[in-house]
Scaffold this motif. Structure first.
Motif, PDB file in Angstrom:
ATOM      1  N   PHE A  16       0.795  -1.226   0.000  1.00 40.57           N
ATOM      2  CA  PHE A  16       0.000   0.000   0.000  1.00 40.57           C
ATOM      3  C   PHE A  16       0.829   1.277   0.000  1.00 40.57           C
ATOM      4  O   PHE A  16       0.272   2.367   0.076  1.00 40.57           O
ATOM      5  CB  PHE A  16      -0.944   0.002   1.210  1.00 40.57           C
ATOM      6  N   THR A  17       2.166   1.148  -0.054  1.00 40.03           N
ATOM      7  CA  THR A  17       3.018   2.329  -0.136  1.00 40.03           C
ATOM      8  C   THR A  17       4.021   2.133  -1.274  1.00 40.03           C
ATOM      9  O   THR A  17       4.040   1.098  -1.933  1.00 40.03           O
ATOM     10  CB  THR A  17       3.786   2.586   1.181  1.00 40.03           C
ATOM     11  N   VAL A  18       4.862   3.138  -1.492  1.00 38.58           N
ATOM     12  CA  VAL A  18       5.846   3.066  -2.571  1.00 38.58           C
ATOM     13  C   VAL A  18       7.058   2.229  -2.175  1.00 38.58           C
ATOM     14  O   VAL A  18       7.883   1.910  -3.032  1.00 38.58           O
ATOM     15  CB  VAL A  18       6.320   4.480  -2.969  1.00 38.58           C
ATOM     16  N   GLN A  19       7.183   1.865  -0.910  1.00 35.85           N
ATOM     17  CA  GLN A  19       8.366   1.131  -0.455  1.00 35.85           C
ATOM     18  C   GLN A  19       8.266  -0.341  -0.821  1.00 35.85           C
ATOM     19  O   GLN A  19       7.212  -0.966  -0.680  1.00 35.85           O
ATOM     20  CB  GLN A  19       8.545   1.280   1.053  1.00 35.85           C
TER      21      GLN A  19
ATOM     22  N   GLU B  62       9.155  -4.482  -0.592  1.00 35.68           N
ATOM     23  CA  GLU B  62       9.050  -5.385   0.553  1.00 35.68           C
ATOM     24  C   GLU B  62      10.394  -5.613   1.224  1.00 35.68           C
ATOM     25  O   GLU B  62      10.449  -5.773   2.449  1.00 35.68           O
ATOM     26  CB  GLU B  62       8.455  -6.721   0.122  1.00 35.68           C
ATOM     27  N   ASP B  63      11.492  -5.632   0.446  1.00 31.91           N
ATOM     28  CA  ASP B  63      12.787  -5.874   1.072  1.00 31.91           C
ATOM     29  C   ASP B  63      13.165  -4.750   2.023  1.00 31.91           C
ATOM     30  O   ASP B  63      13.690  -4.986   3.115  1.00 31.91           O
ATOM     31  CB  ASP B  63      13.865  -6.066   0.005  1.00 31.91           C
ATOM     32  N   ALA B  64      12.854  -3.507   1.648  1.00 31.92           N
ATOM     33  CA  ALA B  64      13.179  -2.371   2.508  1.00 31.92           C
ATOM     34  C   ALA B  64      12.310  -2.356   3.761  1.00 31.92           C
ATOM     35  O   ALA B  64      12.805  -2.134   4.880  1.00 31.92           O
ATOM     36  CB  ALA B  64      13.017  -1.060   1.736  1.00 31.92           C
ATOM     37  N   SER B  65      11.013  -2.605   3.593  1.00 30.21           N
ATOM     38  CA  SER B  65      10.123  -2.607   4.755  1.00 30.21           C
ATOM     39  C   SER B  65      10.449  -3.757   5.691  1.00 30.21           C
ATOM     40  O   SER B  65      10.429  -3.611   6.919  1.00 30.21           O
ATOM     41  CB  SER B  65       8.659  -2.682   4.307  1.00 30.21           C
ATOM     42  N   MET B  66      10.796  -4.923   5.131  1.00 31.57           N
ATOM     43  CA  MET B  66      11.161  -6.072   5.961  1.00 31.57           C
ATOM     44  C   MET B  66      12.443  -5.784   6.738  1.00 31.57           C
ATOM     45  O   MET B  66      12.561  -6.132   7.918  1.00 31.57           O
ATOM     46  CB  MET B  66      11.334  -7.315   5.088  1.00 31.57           C
ATOM     47  N   ALA B  67      13.416  -5.157   6.075  1.00 32.83           N
ATOM     48  CA  ALA B  67      14.668  -4.821   6.751  1.00 32.83           C
ATOM     49  C   ALA B  67      14.417  -3.862   7.908  1.00 32.83           C
ATOM     50  O   ALA B  67      14.986  -4.023   8.998  1.00 32.83           O
ATOM     51  CB  ALA B  67      15.646  -4.202   5.760  1.00 32.83           C
ATOM     52  N   ALA B  68      13.561  -2.890   7.696  1.00 32.52           N
ATOM     53  CA  ALA B  68      13.263  -1.928   8.758  1.00 32.52           C
ATOM     54  C   ALA B  68      12.599  -2.617   9.947  1.00 32.52           C
ATOM     55  O   ALA B  68      12.981  -2.398  11.110  1.00 32.52           O
ATOM     56  CB  ALA B  68      12.363  -0.820   8.207  1.00 32.52           C
ATOM     57  N   PHE B  69      11.616  -3.463   9.660  1.00 33.07           N
ATOM     58  CA  PHE B  69      10.900  -4.140  10.740  1.00 33.07           C
ATOM     59  C   PHE B  69      11.811  -5.093  11.501  1.00 33.07           C
ATOM     60  O   PHE B  69      11.747  -5.186  12.725  1.00 33.07           O
ATOM     61  CB  PHE B  69       9.687  -4.897  10.181  1.00 33.07           C
ATOM     62  N   TYR B  70      12.669  -5.833  10.771  1.00 31.92           N
ATOM     63  CA  TYR B  70      13.474  -6.822  11.480  1.00 31.92           C
ATOM     64  C   TYR B  70      14.568  -6.170  12.313  1.00 31.92           C
ATOM     65  O   TYR B  70      14.925  -6.672  13.385  1.00 31.92           O
ATOM     66  CB  TYR B  70      14.040  -7.863  10.503  1.00 31.92           C
ATOM     67  N   LEU B  71      15.100  -5.039  11.865  1.00 30.68           N
ATOM     68  CA  LEU B  71      16.105  -4.337  12.675  1.00 30.68           C
ATOM     69  C   LEU B  71      15.491  -3.825  13.975  1.00 30.68           C
ATOM     70  O   LEU B  71      16.098  -3.936  15.050  1.00 30.68           O
ATOM     71  CB  LEU B  71      16.691  -3.178  11.869  1.00 30.68           C
ATOM     72  N   ILE B  72      14.280  -3.297  13.880  1.00 29.44           N
ATOM     73  CA  ILE B  72      13.580  -2.848  15.085  1.00 29.44           C
ATOM     74  C   ILE B  72      13.322  -4.038  16.009  1.00 29.44           C
ATOM     75  O   ILE B  72      13.523  -3.963  17.231  1.00 29.44           O
ATOM     76  CB  ILE B  72      12.256  -2.160  14.706  1.00 29.44           C
ATOM     77  N   SER B  73      12.889  -5.166  15.430  1.00 30.19           N
ATOM     78  CA  SER B  73      12.581  -6.355  16.223  1.00 30.19           C
ATOM     79  C   SER B  73      13.812  -6.910  16.909  1.00 30.19           C
ATOM     80  O   SER B  73      13.764  -7.306  18.083  1.00 30.19           O
ATOM     81  CB  SER B  73      11.955  -7.427  15.324  1.00 30.19           C
TER      82      SER B  73
END
Length: 288
Positions: free
Chosen positions: A91-94, A96-107
């Motif tokens: 639903f955004t311009v980003q 999946e690899d970038a969004s997954m990387a962001a989420f996993y680093l936070i996790s």
């Protein structure tokens, strides 16, 4: 030969449970790894392995090293990250690899912080790298349930999963299963990583999922034989790793993953689609 190969699994119950648990993990995780590889999502598995850490750590913080709370926590955390990253990419311009990387680093950061609030460095190592030799009956039951669920889901959605690997846009154009199958598959990834972290920890569980699959890719191009071969490579890695751990007094989880790594390197060189055979075919073609 008997004393080296068979006696450890006959004489010691902890070796029997470790072997049984790791073999069941191979049956469920290796086919999932094949689909991850074919969908060019191999690093997604690594990201998801980190994603379950805060949930498992929250279960540890509240209940200690108990399987059920850590498993439920890992499933919830993994589902949140998978759905969150998938929603951001859809639903955004980003991508999946970038969004997954962001989420996993936070996790990953949140999980290490949570474990550190209560546990020691030993507890952190247990969560990150697992203790396959300490598997108990509850852990084996959990792994068996995850493996059964995985096999049943793969059997039901096999054609849709294969179609999405080959041409996801075509699948979405002719069927409504495209998006649901994508999230179902991510659920299978999370489920098998949660089962794997009991034995191999959150950092190494993805190794048993991806290395056998990557090695099988050098021997065949068909999906069904690739999945079967990946499972066999997983079996060999688990047996070799446990024996290496027993006889050389090495950590069992890393020994299993390193054994899979050795098979992967050998497949690169000697596989039917590996370096040696590819160069041989090219040489014959030039001299023909």
């Amino acid at each position: 030969m008997y004393d080296f190969l068979i006696a450890p699994f006959v004489e010691f119950g902890f070796m029997q449970r470790a072997l049984m648990g790791s073999l069941m993990l191979s049956i469920g995780a290796c086919p999932v790894g094949v689909f991850l590889m074919l969908r060019r999502m191999s690093l997604t598995g690594d990201a998801m392995a980190h994603a379950i850490l805060p949930g498992a750590a929250a279960g540890f913080l509240l209940y200690g090293l108990q399987i059920v709370p850590m498993t439920i926590g890992g499933l919830i955390a993994g589902a949140i990250v998978a759905l969150g990253a998938g929603a951001v990419s859809r639903f955004t311009v980003q991508k999946e690899d970038a969004s997954m990387a962001a989420f996993y680093l936070i996790s990953l950061a949140a999980g290490v912080l949570i474990v550190s609030l209560r546990g020691s460095s030993v507890d952190l190592m247990h969560v990150l790298f697992g203790t396959v030799l300490a598997l108990n009956n509850d852990a084996l039951t959990l792994i068996a349930m995850i493996t059964g669920t995985t096999l049943l889901t793969l059997a039901i959605f096999w054609r849709a999963l294969v179609a999405e690997c080959l041409d996801p846009l075509f699948l979405r154009s002719v069927s409504r299963l495209g998006t649901p199958v994508h999230f179902i598959f991510l659920g299978l990834v999370v489920l098998n990583l949660v089962g794997g972290f009991q034995a191999l920890g959150t950092l190494l569980s993805v190794g048993l999922m991806m290395l056998p699959a990557a090695a099988a890719r050098f021997w065949t191009t068909r999906v069904e034989p690739m999945c079967a071969l990946a499972i066999l490579i997983g079996f060999a890695s688990c047996v070799a790793g446990l024996l290496l751990s027993y006889h050389a007094a090495l950590p069992s989880g890393p020994a299993i993953i390193l054994s899979a790594g050795v098979i992967y390197i050998c497949s690169i060189v000697f596989g039917t689609r590996g370096v040696f055979n590819t160069r041989t075919r090219h040489h014959r073609h030039r001299t023909a």
